[in-house]
Design an enzyme around this catalytic site. Structure first.
Site, PDB file in Angstrom:
ATOM      1  N   TYR A 182      -3.723 -12.559  -2.011  1.00  8.74           N
ATOM      2  CA  TYR A 182      -3.469 -11.491  -1.048  1.00  8.74           C
ATOM      3  C   TYR A 182      -4.108 -11.829   0.301  1.00  8.74           C
ATOM      4  O   TYR A 182      -3.465 -11.767   1.352  1.00  8.74           O
ATOM      5  CB  TYR A 182      -4.008 -10.176  -1.579  1.00  8.74           C
ATOM      6  CG  TYR A 182      -3.898  -9.017  -0.612  1.00  8.74           C
ATOM      7  CD1 TYR A 182      -2.695  -8.348  -0.420  1.00  8.74           C
ATOM      8  CD2 TYR A 182      -5.013  -8.586   0.118  1.00  8.74           C
ATOM      9  CE1 TYR A 182      -2.593  -7.288   0.473  1.00  8.74           C
ATOM     10  CE2 TYR A 182      -4.925  -7.526   1.007  1.00  8.74           C
ATOM     11  CZ  TYR A 182      -3.715  -6.878   1.170  1.00  8.74           C
ATOM     12  OH  TYR A 182      -3.624  -5.833   2.059  1.00  8.74           O
ATOM     13  N   SER A 229      -6.200  -7.194   6.647  1.00  4.64           N
ATOM     14  CA  SER A 229      -7.216  -6.849   5.644  1.00  4.64           C
ATOM     15  C   SER A 229      -8.489  -7.631   5.909  1.00  4.64           C
ATOM     16  O   SER A 229      -8.443  -8.791   6.357  1.00  4.64           O
ATOM     17  CB  SER A 229      -6.707  -7.176   4.240  1.00  4.64           C
ATOM     18  OG  SER A 229      -7.749  -7.101   3.285  1.00  4.64           O
ATOM     19  N   ILE A 267      -9.427   7.108   6.177  1.00  3.51           N
ATOM     20  CA  ILE A 267      -8.046   6.972   6.636  1.00  3.51           C
ATOM     21  C   ILE A 267      -7.856   7.554   8.036  1.00  3.51           C
ATOM     22  O   ILE A 267      -7.136   6.994   8.857  1.00  3.51           O
ATOM     23  CB  ILE A 267      -7.058   7.628   5.622  1.00  3.51           C
ATOM     24  CG1 ILE A 267      -5.607   7.429   6.061  1.00  3.51           C
ATOM     25  CG2 ILE A 267      -7.375   9.101   5.408  1.00  3.51           C
ATOM     26  CD1 ILE A 267      -5.140   6.003   6.060  1.00  3.51           C
ATOM     27  N   PHE A 312      -0.014   4.797   1.639  1.00 10.25           N
ATOM     28  CA  PHE A 312      -1.163   5.643   1.954  1.00 10.25           C
ATOM     29  C   PHE A 312      -1.455   5.650   3.458  1.00 10.25           C
ATOM     30  O   PHE A 312      -1.578   6.704   4.081  1.00 10.25           O
ATOM     31  CB  PHE A 312      -2.384   5.148   1.173  1.00 10.25           C
ATOM     32  CG  PHE A 312      -3.656   5.890   1.454  1.00 10.25           C
ATOM     33  CD1 PHE A 312      -3.710   7.276   1.432  1.00 10.25           C
ATOM     34  CD2 PHE A 312      -4.824   5.183   1.729  1.00 10.25           C
ATOM     35  CE1 PHE A 312      -4.887   7.958   1.686  1.00 10.25           C
ATOM     36  CE2 PHE A 312      -6.008   5.849   1.976  1.00 10.25           C
ATOM     37  CZ  PHE A 312      -6.038   7.242   1.968  1.00 10.25           C
ATOM     38  N   ALA A 314       3.634  -2.232   6.132  1.00 11.75           N
ATOM     39  CA  ALA A 314       4.254  -2.600   4.852  1.00 11.75           C
ATOM     40  C   ALA A 314       3.682  -3.919   4.348  1.00 11.75           C
ATOM     41  O   ALA A 314       3.403  -4.835   5.117  1.00 11.75           O
ATOM     42  CB  ALA A 314       5.771  -2.718   5.016  1.00 11.75           C
ATOM     43  N   ALA A 315       3.501  -4.007   3.042  1.00 10.05           N
ATOM     44  CA  ALA A 315       2.951  -5.231   2.454  1.00 10.05           C
ATOM     45  C   ALA A 315       3.085  -5.169   0.951  1.00 10.05           C
ATOM     46  O   ALA A 315       3.283  -4.105   0.368  1.00 10.05           O
ATOM     47  CB  ALA A 315       1.472  -5.398   2.826  1.00 10.05           C
ATOM     48  N   ARG A 316       2.961  -6.331   0.326  1.00  9.64           N
ATOM     49  CA  ARG A 316       2.744  -6.356  -1.122  1.00  9.64           C
ATOM     50  C   ARG A 316       1.271  -6.090  -1.326  1.00  9.64           C
ATOM     51  O   ARG A 316       0.420  -6.888  -0.939  1.00  9.64           O
ATOM     52  CB  ARG A 316       3.131  -7.700  -1.726  1.00  9.64           C
ATOM     53  CG  ARG A 316       3.074  -7.721  -3.261  1.00  9.64           C
ATOM     54  CD  ARG A 316       3.538  -9.064  -3.805  1.00  9.64           C
ATOM     55  NE  ARG A 316       3.833  -8.996  -5.232  1.00  9.64           N
ATOM     56  CZ  ARG A 316       2.951  -9.226  -6.204  1.00  9.64           C
ATOM     57  NH1 ARG A 316       1.709  -9.551  -5.883  1.00  9.64           N
ATOM     58  NH2 ARG A 316       3.299  -9.141  -7.471  1.00  9.64           N
ATOM     59  N   ALA A 317       0.952  -4.936  -1.897  1.00 11.15           N
ATOM     60  CA  ALA A 317      -0.432  -4.479  -1.957  1.00 11.15           C
ATOM     61  C   ALA A 317      -1.265  -5.336  -2.894  1.00 11.15           C
ATOM     62  O   ALA A 317      -0.763  -5.877  -3.884  1.00 11.15           O
ATOM     63  CB  ALA A 317      -0.483  -3.017  -2.385  1.00 11.15           C
TER      64      ALA A 317
END
Length: 309
Positions: free
Chosen positions: A136, A110, A202, A11, A65-68
């Protein structure tokens, strides 16, 4: 200037790439999207991945990029799963980037690094001690610490950006569910929620990321971001409903009653999200960079229902 972007199918990453379409980009990810006029390198984000073939000549990396984060993650060892990608994979890329002479590494982290909830009118600040509460958030906090260590040991500058919930056209997960709920305009007992939450459109997040590409004062800084307008759940649902072209139908039920019923039903986590506070103070971001969010909260909400903007 050559900019390498990871997570470009996500996204945030996809919106960022559109905004940077006139720049020289390299895209790194697991799958290539047809029709994009940029060099693509198929890579995974992992501790053992080699990136030397795509780093030559790159001046800036924007790492989204990440493991959401997902609610109720069913992974047996969730922390290890998040850590493998968000911590170890990120630091592997950053170490190779520093060795290759990359000048700046922008990390999309985050607000979960700060924690989950705030006391009323006591927002998180950029200088707060990290207090992540879930796998996370822990993985992002570990990545941040490792990145700053790399910055202190090498010539590569690091910029950390911690967004709260990001929304806009094409958003998924919980916010998309809320958009669908608003579009249906069902009578909901959420007309008296008096919490305060920071969100970020965004377009505002992407604008800050682009500002950090070459701003001299961004080097080795941590920035919190929001629309600079905290909202209650009631206000958010009302604005979403109006943006969907409907007249809000929110029934004023006392917030404490909602919390009590949700707790009795075993839905305390949902109640915390609906009624809890999560505020961020972006004064450091504004003062350091001379930056303000380019669009308002209302405009950001209106854009949620505009496809292919």
């Amino acid at each position: 200037m050559t900019i390498l972007v990871t997570g470009y199918t996500g996204f945030v990453g996809s919106t960022l790439v559109r905004a940077l379409s006139s720049r020289t980009l390299r895209l790194v990810g697991r799958r290539e999207l047809s029709g994009l006029p940029f060099d693509f390198f198929q890579k995974t984000l992992a501790e053992d991945c080699v990136y030397s073939d795509c780093l030559g000549g790159v001046e800036v990396i924007i790492h989204s990029a990440a493991r959401a984060h997902v609610m109720n993650d069913n992974e047996v060892d969730a922390l290890s799963a998040y850590r493998a990608i968000n911590s170890l994979g990120t630091l592997n890329l950053a170490k190779q980037a520093a060795e290759a002479g990359v000048k700046r590494f922008i990390f999309i982290s985050s607000i979960k690094v700060n924690g989950e909830l705030t006391e009323p009118d006591k927002p998180y600040t950029y200088s707060d001690q990290p207090d992540p509460q879930d796998p996370y958030g822990i993985s992002k906090a570990e990545a941040e610490k490792g990145l700053m260590d790399i910055a202190h040991q090498t010539k590569m500058e690091v910029v950390i950006i911690r967004p709260p919930l990001v929304y806009g056209s094409g958003v998924k997960a919980n916010f998309a569910s809320m958009m669908r709920l608003a579009a249906k305009n069902l009578p909901l007992p959420l007309g008296s929620i008096k919490n305060k939450r920071s969100l970020v459109a965004i377009d505002n997040l992407v604008d800050l990321i682009i500002t950090c590409i070459d701003h001299p004062k961004a080097a080795n800084q941590t920035f919190l971001i929001s629309d600079d307008h905290d909202v209650s759940t009631t206000e958010l649902l009302r604005e979403l409903t109006i943006a969907a072209g409907k007249k809000p139908c929110l029934i004023p039920v006392p917030m404490k009653f909602i919390q009590m019923i949700a707790t009795l039903l075993g839905k305390k986590t949902i109640a915390d999200r609906l009624c809890g506070n999560l505020q961020v103070d972006i004064s450091h971001t504004k003062d350091t960079l001379g930056w303000t969010p380019p669009i308002s909260f209302k405009e950001g909400i209106a854009r949620c229902f505009i496809k292919d903007k």
